[in-house]
Enzyme design. Structure first.
Site, short mmCIF file in Angstrom:
data_model
loop_
_atom_site.label_atom_id
_atom_site.label_comp_id
_atom_site.label_asym_id
_atom_site.label_seq_id
_atom_site.Cartn_x
_atom_site.Cartn_y
_atom_site.Cartn_z
N ASP A 1 -5.48 7.94 -1.83
CA ASP A 1 -6.34 7.15 -1.18
C ASP A 1 -7.83 7.62 -1.44
O ASP A 1 -8.63 8.06 -0.87
CB ASP A 1 -6.32 7.35 0.21
CG ASP A 1 -5.05 6.83 1.05
OD1 ASP A 1 -4.64 5.67 0.49
OD2 ASP A 1 -4.02 7.32 1.50
N HIS B 1 0.63 -1.09 -0.03
CA HIS B 1 0.03 -0.02 0.10
C HIS B 1 0.78 1.17 -0.02
O HIS B 1 0.73 2.24 -0.82
CB HIS B 1 -1.02 -0.13 1.26
CG HIS B 1 -1.88 1.05 1.28
ND1 HIS B 1 -3.27 1.04 1.26
CD2 HIS B 1 -1.36 2.33 1.72
CE1 HIS B 1 -3.84 2.30 1.48
NE2 HIS B 1 -2.68 2.92 1.77
N GLU B 2 1.83 1.22 0.95
CA GLU B 2 2.74 2.61 1.03
C GLU B 2 3.46 2.83 0.04
O GLU B 2 3.82 4.02 -0.54
CB GLU B 2 3.53 2.52 2.17
CG GLU B 2 2.53 2.50 3.44
CD GLU B 2 1.70 3.56 3.74
OE1 GLU B 2 1.99 4.72 3.38
OE2 GLU B 2 0.47 3.22 4.26
N HIS C 1 2.10 4.60 -3.26
CA HIS C 1 2.25 6.02 -2.83
C HIS C 1 3.31 6.84 -3.31
O HIS C 1 3.25 7.93 -3.55
CB HIS C 1 1.80 6.45 -1.19
CG HIS C 1 0.38 6.19 -0.94
ND1 HIS C 1 -0.77 6.45 -1.69
CD2 HIS C 1 -0.17 5.73 0.28
CE1 HIS C 1 -1.85 6.43 -0.61
NE2 HIS C 1 -1.51 5.81 0.22
#
Length: 450
Positions: free
Chosen positions: A315, A300-301, A304
């Site tokens: 998000d 997920h990170e 980004h």
């Protein structure tokens, strides 16, 4: 190469509004200018029912999160704040806001603290997305939000005077000195797992199940599949570099933005990733479909971070129900879509809810999930038949009954005389509902024990 793949994929799909459920409750955001770059947002519950939602990564979050998008000449201005991954259950009460129908609250913030507006001039401000709703301190669904479009004329001299929310740190090492001892061990294991899971997900995006891919990205286009695969391959590569890649990794919080609800966060403008204390309480790899763990938190990170694969994701939809409601173009730009897809590939979770509540608890309980799996609607049709296991409920206290041999039972309402597979007849709806059927199978006794 990376930019070309993503750009062609995004151009292949509509750039319109977020795909929203027809009857969902919603939050209306009214943006206005207080002075120069200081903005006021009024958040209103425009629905007919009281709602409780998570205001982290949203208006009222005191951290420098992305509350609005800024555009100059139709090009988005780079965001210099943080993007957080939140826990999905056990949320603290101070992370939640409850609004009655028609109720509002206000939030003021300065957009110059999380964006470089020092050149001044015209800037357009707007926002839209999904905010998680909570039931019993657990994310249980989502509601959409959107705002008006606000046009500003920014005074450059005043914008320069606004202090940045994030102060630059000395980033001489890729995995910082905060990663020692047990935390270094945890991070290295998490990175290896993230690399393996992201690599498998990249392969699945390229040539795996089209139904599973469509569940998360709403397309089977070759360009879309290639774009998703390319980002996941880049994530796998970054995780495999053990500190030699594009990101700088902190095993503790140097900026002070972690709290009891935040697993980790990323500073996209500097490609920094920070683990919060909560990260170390997660499983290395979860066995739950759409659950959270250390490996998918890293995935997920890393999505980004534009240094891993540009541009970095947003998000837009948090959690399974919100992420799978996004249009293709928005799913391509949503961090949780990649993390959840990777989890689903790893655990073979197609069409499964894995403990994530699929209906939103308010006006749309009868969600139909991707993969043709229909959820129960909580009202007039209690006898829904699920694919595969065919789980029924009896209309009273035991809604999750599973019948042996995938045999479907009567639905408790208008059709008591169902004919079951193998010509086996259920109770006849008359005076003897407690019939014992062939092969010693006992039917429903017409009261509470289905």
């Amino acid at each position: 190469m990376k930019i070309t793949a993503l750009a062609s994929a995004i151009l292949a799909v509509a750039q319109g509004a977020l795909a929203l459920p027809a009857r969902a409750p919603a939050l209306d955001i009214t943006l206005s200018q207080v002075n120069n770059t200081r903005i006021k947002a009024v958040v209103k519950n425009s629905g007919t029912e009281k709602i409780t939602f998570v205001h982290l990564n949203f208006f009222n979050d005191p951290s420098p999160v992305k509350k609005v998008s800024l555009y100059r000449n139709a090009t988005e201005v780079e965001f210099t704040g943080i993007k957080q991954r939140l826990r999905s259950d056990g949320l603290s009460n101070d992370a939640l806001t409850t609004l009655a129908p028609g109720a509002t609250y206000e939030d003021e913030f300065d957009i110059a603290s999380t964006a470089n507006l020092t050149q001044g001039g015209p800037v357009t401000v707007r926002t839209q997305g999904f905010v998680p709703i909570a039931m019993n301190n657990k994310i249980a669904g989502y509601i959409p939000y959107s705002s008006n479009e606000l046009e500003l004329e920014v005074d450059a001299e005043k914008a320069v005077a606004v202090p940045a929310s994030i102060k630059p740190l000395d980033r001489r090492t890729k995995i910082t000195s905060s990663c020692t001892g047990n935390r270094a061990t945890v991070l290295n294991t998490a990175l290896r797992n993230a690399a393996s899971i992201a690599s498998k997900a990249a392969d699945a995006a390229s040539s795996g199940s089209s139904a599973l891919f469509t569940e998360y990205f709403k397309s089977t286009s070759g360009n879309i599949r290639s774009a998703v695969a390319a980002r996941l391959k880049a994530v796998a590569s970054e995780a495999s570099m053990n500190g030699g890649g594009s990101t700088t990794y902190y095993c503790s919080d140097p900026y002070g933005y972690c709290d009891s609800n935040v697993l980790a966060y990323t500073l996209p403008s500097t490609n920094e990733v920070v683990n919060c204390e909560l990260f170390y309480t997660l499983q290395e790899v979860t066995n739950d479909c759409h659950g959270q763990d250390q490996a998918t938190t890293i995935i997920h990170e890393f999505t980004h971070a534009p240094g891993v694969y540009p541009p970095g994701t947003e998000d837009l939809g948090y959690g399974y129900s919100a992420a799978t409601a996004l249009s293709t173009s928005n799913a391509l730009n949503n961090a949780d879509s990649y993390a959840l897809f990777a989890n689903a590939v790893y655990l073979n979770c197609q069409g499964q809810t894995g403990g994530q509540t699929t209906w939103d608890g308010y006006s749309q309980p009868g969600q139909t999930e991707p993969g043709t799996q229909t959820m129960w609607d909580g009202y007039s049709q209690p006898g829904q038949t699920e694919p595969g296991t065919q789980t029924m409920w009896d209309g009273y206290s035991q809604p999750g009954q599973t019948e042996p041999g995938t045999q479907t039972t009567w639905d408790g309402y208008s059709q008591p005389g169902q004919i079951e597979p193998c010509t086996q007849t259920m109770w006849d709806g008359g005076s003897e509902p407690g019939q014992t059927e062939p092969d010693a199978q006992t039917m429903w006794d017409n009261f509470y024990q289905a």
